[in-house]
Design an enzyme around this catalytic site. Structure first.
Site, short mmCIF file in Angstrom:
data_model
loop_
_atom_site.label_atom_id
_atom_site.label_comp_id
_atom_site.label_asym_id
_atom_site.label_seq_id
_atom_site.Cartn_x
_atom_site.Cartn_y
_atom_site.Cartn_z
N PRO A 1 -84.84 8.76 32.52
CA PRO A 1 -84.02 9.41 32.93
C PRO A 1 -83.45 9.06 34.31
CG PRO A 1 -85.69 10.90 32.03
CD PRO A 1 -86.15 9.33 32.14
N CYS A 2 -82.20 8.35 34.26
CA CYS A 2 -81.81 7.95 35.60
C CYS A 2 -80.35 8.24 35.78
CB CYS A 2 -81.96 6.38 35.81
SG CYS A 2 -83.79 5.97 35.39
#
Length: 487
Positions: free
Chosen positions: A2-3
C-alpha cells in the site's frame, strides 16, 4: 504494498524538473539509502518470493536504492536514480478485478508436492523490479520497454504501477493480470495522483499501436480485451480504469479519499471538491488520474501531498473538533511508511548532478525531506548504516522515534515538527545551491560526496535537536504526571 504516488511533468513544476515520488508503505519496514556499484551487481538474479532466476545484461550502471535492512524477503530496492540520471520508483500496488485475473492469472510460485515434481517459479514483483531494470536503462521510455519485456517473459504475481523519469519525460506503467501491461507518458503540464488503484482513466490505443508517441501497451491488448469481454465502456470512450481496475466499497475508504485530498490541493480553483455542486467527493470513482495544477508545483508541494492526513477537512484524525468523521479514511502520511522518495531530474543543474534524490524515513507527517546527490560512490553512514537495532545514530530510527512521540501529543508537538521540516528543507536547499554552483564551475564531481556528508550532518543536527524537544513536550503530558500542588 500500500503506497501513494505523485508524478510531476516538467511544465507543471516550478523549475521545469520532472519528479516521481512515492511513499513506500510496508509494515514498518526498516529501510536505508545506499549506492550500488557495477562491481557489486551479479549477472544472475535470484528472487526470494518468486523463486525465480533471471539472467542480467552485461555492463550495468551505478544506481541508488532504498532496500530493506532485513533481506529475508528479498531486496525491495524501492526507488533510485542511476548514473544516466534516470529515476525509478517501484511499486505502487494497484487494484484489478476477477475478469482480468481470470483471463490472465497472476504467476505465483508453486512448490512441488512430491519429489517427482519440480517447483514452478513465480513471476517478478516489487521485491525484484528496481534491481532488474534501473541499472540498464538510459531513459524513462527504456524503463518501460525493459520492464515490459520482463513481464511478458516471466509474468508477475501482483498488480503494480511503476514510474520512470528522465530530464524530459515521466512515464507511468500499470500491469494487467499476470503478463499484460500498459504505459502512458505523463503530459508535461500535468500532475498524476495514484493511490493504490488502477489509475489511468484515458488511453489512446491508436497511438499505442501506431506512432507510440505517448502510449505503449502489450502487443495483443486489443485482442485480450475483446476475447475476454472486458470492455465496460459506454459511448466509444476507452477508460482503462473501468476495464482493468476496481470500484469497491473498500476503494471508497482506502483509496479514492487520498486522490480527493491531493486533487483538492492541486486544483482548488479549477475544480469544485466540496459543498453543494462538488464535482468530486472523497468517495468518487471518477477523480482524474492527472490534473493540470492551478499553480506550478515544487518539491515542497509534493512533500505536503505525501504527508496528507486530511488536514483542513472533517476527516483529519488529529482534529481537536469532534466532527464524527475523524480518521474514517486512510491517510496518505500513514504510520507504517518505511521510506518516501522524490526522484527529481533538474535540467538547469550541471549535467553530472541533474539527479537529486529527496529522502524521508518513517511517517511523512512527522519527518522532513532531505536532498542528496545520487552520483556518488557511497551514501553517508547516517543514511546507509541502518541496522535492525533501534538507535538515534541514524536518520531512519531517529525519524521513527520522533513520529511515535509526536503522534501521541500532536497538538503540543506539531509546531516543533513544522519547524523541523522547514529547517531541513531550507538548509538542504541552501547546501545544494552552493554545491551546484561549485560543481558547475569546477567540474569536480567529488564535491557531491562532500555535499552529501554536509547534508547528512545537518540532518543529524536538526533531528537530534527535534527529538529532544518532542521528548520534552511528550514527557510533560504523560498521564502519570503529578505534583504536590495538584492536591
Amino acid at each position: 504494498m500500500p503506497c501513494t504516488t505523485v508524478l510531476v511533468g516538467k511544465a507543471a513544476s516550478n523549475d521545469r524538473s520532472t519528479m516521481i515520488a512515492r511513499t513506500d508503505d510496508g509494515h514498518f519496514d526498516v529501510k536505508k539509502l545506499i549506492v550500488v556499484e557495477p562491481k557489486d551487481q551479479k549477472r544472475k538474479y535470484k528472487s526470494v518470493i518468486g523463486h525465480l532466476t533471471v539472467e542480467l545484461p552485461e555492463k550495468p550502471m551505478r544506481y541508488t536504492a532504498c532496500p530493506s535492512v532485513d533481506t529475508k524477503n528479498g531486496v525491495w530496492a524501492a526507488t533510485g536514480i542511476n548514473a544516466a540520471n534516470v529515476g525509478m520508483t517501484a511499486t505502487e500496488t494497484i487494484t484489478s478485478n476477477p475478469r482480468v485475473l481470470a483471463a490472465d492469472p497472476l504467476v505465483e510460485y508453486r512448490k512441488a508436492k512430491s519429489r517427482k515434481e519440480k517447483d514452478i517459479p513465480g513471476g517478478i514483483g516489487e521485491e525484484d523490479i528496481v534491481v532488474l531494470v534501473l541499472p540498464y536503462i538510459r531513459s524513462a521510455r527504456e524503463g518501460v520497454e525493459r520492464l515490459a519485456a520482463l513481464l511478458e517473459r516471466y509474468g508477475t504475481y501482483e498488480s503494480n504501477g511503476i514510474a520512470f523519469n528522465d530530464e524530459n519525460e515521466v512515464w507511468w506503467m500499470e500491469t494487467i493480470g499476470g503478463h499484460h501491461w500498459m504505459a502512458r507518458r505523463v503530459p508535461d503540464e500535468a500532475v498524476v495522483i495514484a493511490p493504490n488503484q488502477f489509475g489511468m482513466d484515458a488511453f489512446d490505443l491508436d497511438d499505442a499501436f501506431g506512432a507510440k508517441k505517448a502510449h505503449l501497451c502489450s502487443a495483443d491488448l486489443r485482442e485480450f480485451i475483446s476475447d475476454n469481454h472486458l470492455d465496460l465502456n459506454q459511448g466509444g470512450r476507452f477508460n482503462p480504469r473501468d476495464v482493468f481496475g476496481s470500484h469497491t466499497d473498500m476503494d471508497h475508504i482506502y483509496n479514492t479519499p487520498r486522490a480527493w485530498f491531493m486533487g483538492r490541493y492541486l486544483t482548488p480553483y479549477s475544480h469544485r471538491w466540496e459543498g453543494d455542486g462538488a464535482e468530486f467527493g472523497p468517495e468518487s470513482d471518477n477523480i482524474p488520474w492527472c490534473l493540470v495544477p492551478d499553480r506550478k508545483v515544487a518539491v515542497e508541494d509534493v512533500k505536503y501531498l505525501l504527508s496528507g492526513h486530511y488536514q483542513g477537512t472533517p476527516f483529519n484524525p488529529y482534529s481537536s473538533q469532534d466532527t464524527g468523521k475523524r480518521g474514517m479514511y486512510r491517510s496518505i502520511g500513514i504510520n507504517r511508511t518505511g521510506v518516501t522518495s522524490i526522484c527529481q531530474i533538474r535540467p538547469d543543474a550541471p549535467e553530472a548532478v541533474r539527479g537529486l534524490e529527496w529522502i524521508c524515513f518513517g511517517s511523512t507527517a512527522f519527518s522532513p525531506m532531505l536532498p542528496l546527490y545520487p552520483c556518488v560512490e557511497k551514501m553517508p553512514a547516517y543514511l546507509s548504516g541502518v541496522t535492525m537495532d533501534v538507535s538515534t545514530e541514524n536518520f531512519y530510527w531517529a525519524s521513527r522515534l520522533i513520529g511515535a512521540l509526536a503522534d501521541h501529543d500532536y497538538p503540543n508537538c506539531v509546531q516543533q515538527i513544522e519547524r523541523y521540516e522547514n529547517a531541513v528543507m531550507t538548509r538542504g536547499r541552501t547546501i545544494v545551491r552552493d554545491y551546484d554552483l561549485r560543481i558547475g564551475e569546477s567540474g569536480d564531481l567529488s564535491l557531491a560526496s562532500k555535499a552529501n556528508e554536509e547534508l547528512a550532518a545537518m540532518a543529524r543536527e536538526e533531528t537530534t535537536a527535534t527529538l529532544g524537544k518532542v521528548l520534552a513536550v511528550s514527557s510533560e503530558h504523560m498521564k502519570n504526571g503529578y505534583n504536590r500542588a495538584d492536591n
